[in-house]
Design a protein around this motif. Sequence first.
Motif, PDB file in Angstrom:
ATOM      1  N   UNK A 260       0.621   7.725  -5.444  1.00  0.00           N
ATOM      2  CA  UNK A 260       0.257   6.649  -4.982  1.00  0.00           C
ATOM      3  C   UNK A 260       0.650   6.302  -3.486  1.00  0.00           C
ATOM      4  N   UNK A 261       1.446   6.954  -2.849  1.00  0.00           N
ATOM      5  CA  UNK A 261       1.411   6.625  -1.347  1.00  0.00           C
ATOM      6  C   UNK A 261       0.370   7.415  -0.566  1.00  0.00           C
TER       7      UNK A 261
ATOM      8  N   UNK B 244      -1.872  -5.875   3.339  1.00  0.00           N
ATOM      9  CA  UNK B 244      -2.391  -4.546   2.730  1.00  0.00           C
ATOM     10  C   UNK B 244      -1.240  -4.315   1.677  1.00  0.00           C
ATOM     11  N   UNK B 245      -0.010  -4.127   1.894  1.00  0.00           N
ATOM     12  CA  UNK B 245       1.079  -3.475   0.993  1.00  0.00           C
ATOM     13  C   UNK B 245       1.049  -4.363  -0.257  1.00  0.00           C
ATOM     14  N   UNK B 246       1.116  -5.673  -0.055  1.00  0.00           N
ATOM     15  CA  UNK B 246       1.255  -6.609  -1.151  1.00  0.00           C
ATOM     16  C   UNK B 246      -0.115  -6.620  -1.928  1.00  0.00           C
TER      17      UNK B 246
ATOM     18  N   UNK C 156      -2.893  -2.062  -7.300  1.00  0.00           N
ATOM     19  CA  UNK C 156      -3.018  -0.784  -7.629  1.00  0.00           C
ATOM     20  C   UNK C 156      -4.454  -0.038  -6.829  1.00  0.00           C
ATOM     21  N   UNK C 157      -4.198   1.290  -6.969  1.00  0.00           N
ATOM     22  CA  UNK C 157      -5.214   2.037  -6.548  1.00  0.00           C
ATOM     23  C   UNK C 157      -6.543   1.960  -7.542  1.00  0.00           C
ATOM     24  N   UNK C 158      -7.752   2.145  -6.948  1.00  0.00           N
ATOM     25  CA  UNK C 158      -9.002   2.101  -7.710  1.00  0.00           C
ATOM     26  C   UNK C 158      -9.086   3.590  -8.410  1.00  0.00           C
TER      27      UNK C 158
ATOM     28  N   UNK D 170       2.272   1.133 -11.536  1.00  0.00           N
ATOM     29  CA  UNK D 170       3.756   0.711 -12.162  1.00  0.00           C
ATOM     30  C   UNK D 170       4.782   1.153 -11.474  1.00  0.00           C
ATOM     31  N   UNK D 171       4.771   2.408 -11.253  1.00  0.00           N
ATOM     32  CA  UNK D 171       5.535   3.146 -10.438  1.00  0.00           C
ATOM     33  C   UNK D 171       5.738   2.456  -8.968  1.00  0.00           C
TER      34      UNK D 171
END
Length: 496
Positions: free
Chosen positions: A324-325, A385-387, A393-395, A454-455
Motif C-alpha cells: 500500500x505504501x 492526498x493521504x486522506x 484505497x488504491x485502484x 483496510x490495512x
Amino acid sequence: MSERKGPRYALLGLTAAVLAGVLGYYFISPDRSIASQALDQAKTEHKLESLAELDGKAPSHRALNVQTWKTAEGSKVLFVEARQLPMFDLRLTFAAGSSQDDNTPGLALLTNAMLNEGVAGKDVGAIAEGFEGLGADFGNGAYRDMAVVSLRSLSDADKRTPALNLFAEVVGKPTFPADSLARIKNQLLASFEFQKQNPGKLASDELFKRLYGNHPYAHASDGNAQSIASITIDQLKAFHNKTYTAGNAVIAIVGDLSRAEAEAIAAQVSAALPKGQAVAKTVQPVEPKAGATHIEFPSKQTHLLLSQLGIDRDDPDYAALALGNSILGGGGFGTRLMTEVREKRGLTYGVYSGFSPMQARGPFMINLQTRAELSEGTLKLVQDILADYLKNGPTQKELDDAKRELAGSFPLSTASNAAIVGQLGAMGFYDLPLDYLETFMQQSQNLTTEQVKDAMNKHLSADKMVVVTAGPTVPQKPLPPPTDKPSEQPLGVPEH
C-alpha cells in the motif's frame, strides 16, 4: 562505520527504502541498510523496459535453504551455503542500538564505532592493515534497534582463519583506547555543529521527540554534544559487556562453507563474546498528540515532515502496508504523492512516504521540501492526498502495477551473498520464520484492493499526524494549478 544501502524491498522492513535513501542524512535510521553495493549494481544492470514484461510470470527469487541452530553460549545462528564464490559473509546483529542508551544518548553508537579502534597489541591502524592484508572487509554500524558487525573474507582456510581470529578479538575484546575515543568524540562534536546548519536534521530530531516523547526511540542515535562529551571508557566497557553478549547476538553466515565449517565459525565467534543473556525488548511507545511544530530557519525552502506511529516488525499486516505504501509514496515516479505534488504541480523534486517497522512501533513518515512561500499549501495538499488515499484505497491498476514491480525487484533481495546475510540477520533479530521470503511474496501477490485499504486505515489516520516544518516564515502564495505537463524545473530544489 560502513554499512551499505540496498534495494527497495530487500531489508525485511528494517526501514522503508525511502527513509534509507531520502532521510538517511536527516537522522540515523532504525537499522540502516544491510545489503551490499552489488545489489545497486544489479539494479542498474537489469532494468525492466515495461511492467508488461512480467505479465504471466511467477514471482521468483533465489531459493534459500536456511539452516539454523544455537551455539553453546546461546547465540542464534542462521546459515545458507552458497558455493558460487570462494568467499563468505558473516554478520553479527546485537540488540545494542540507541534504544539501549538509557540516559546517555550516543552510547550505543560510540561503543560500536570504537570496536575496531584497538585490541591487545594492535591499534586501529594495525587492525585495518590486518584485515586488508588478508583481503577481508570489516564493517560496523549502530542504529535505533540494533548494532551490527560484519566480516567478508575468502573462504580458504589460510585466509579465513586469521581473519576470523582478528574479527573475534575486535568484537569480543576491544580495548577502547583513550586517544581513539578523543578523536571520535571530536568528529561527532564537529558533526553536531554542522547539523545546526541542516534544517532537515533539525526537523527530524524534533519530529522524533514529538513522536516518541520519553520513549527510547525519541533521541537521535548519534546523541548530542553534552552526552557524547561526558561518555567515559568505563561506560563503553560496561555497555559492551551488557549488550555485545553471546546471548544477545544473532549470527548470520552465507558463503562457500560446509555446515561443519559454519558451525565452527559460529562457535568461535560466540565463545569470544562476553557471556550474558539477551537484553529486554524495547517497550511500546505511547500514542503521541497530533499537531504541528515549526522551526524557524533562514533558507529559501521549507522542509516538511509528517509522521505517526506505524507498526512493529512482526505485525501481520506488514505485506499489505508495504504494498500500500509503495502506491502512496514508497517509490519514485508514478506514486500518488509524486504524481500530484511533483509531476502535476512541480512543487518539489521528490516526495516520499515509508514505514520503518522496528522492535516497537516505528514511524510512518512523509518527507519533502518545497519553496517556503508555497509550504502551507503544499502541506495541505499532501494531507489531502493521504486522506483521499485512506478513504478510497488504491485502484486495481495501481495494485496490479505494484505487484508486478515487486515481482520484478524482489529477486534482488537475494541477488548476492551480502544481500542474503542481511536478510538472515533481520530474520533472526526480529524472530521471523525461515520461510519469510516465500510467505511475503505469496501474501503480497494475493492482496486485494480492499485488503490494502483496510490495512492502511487500520494503522494510519489522516488526523493523527505529527507535523514538523523547518524554514523561514514568509508570506504565502497560492499553489500553481495542476497540469498534465510536468514542469521543466520543479520549484522545490534540493538544498546542499
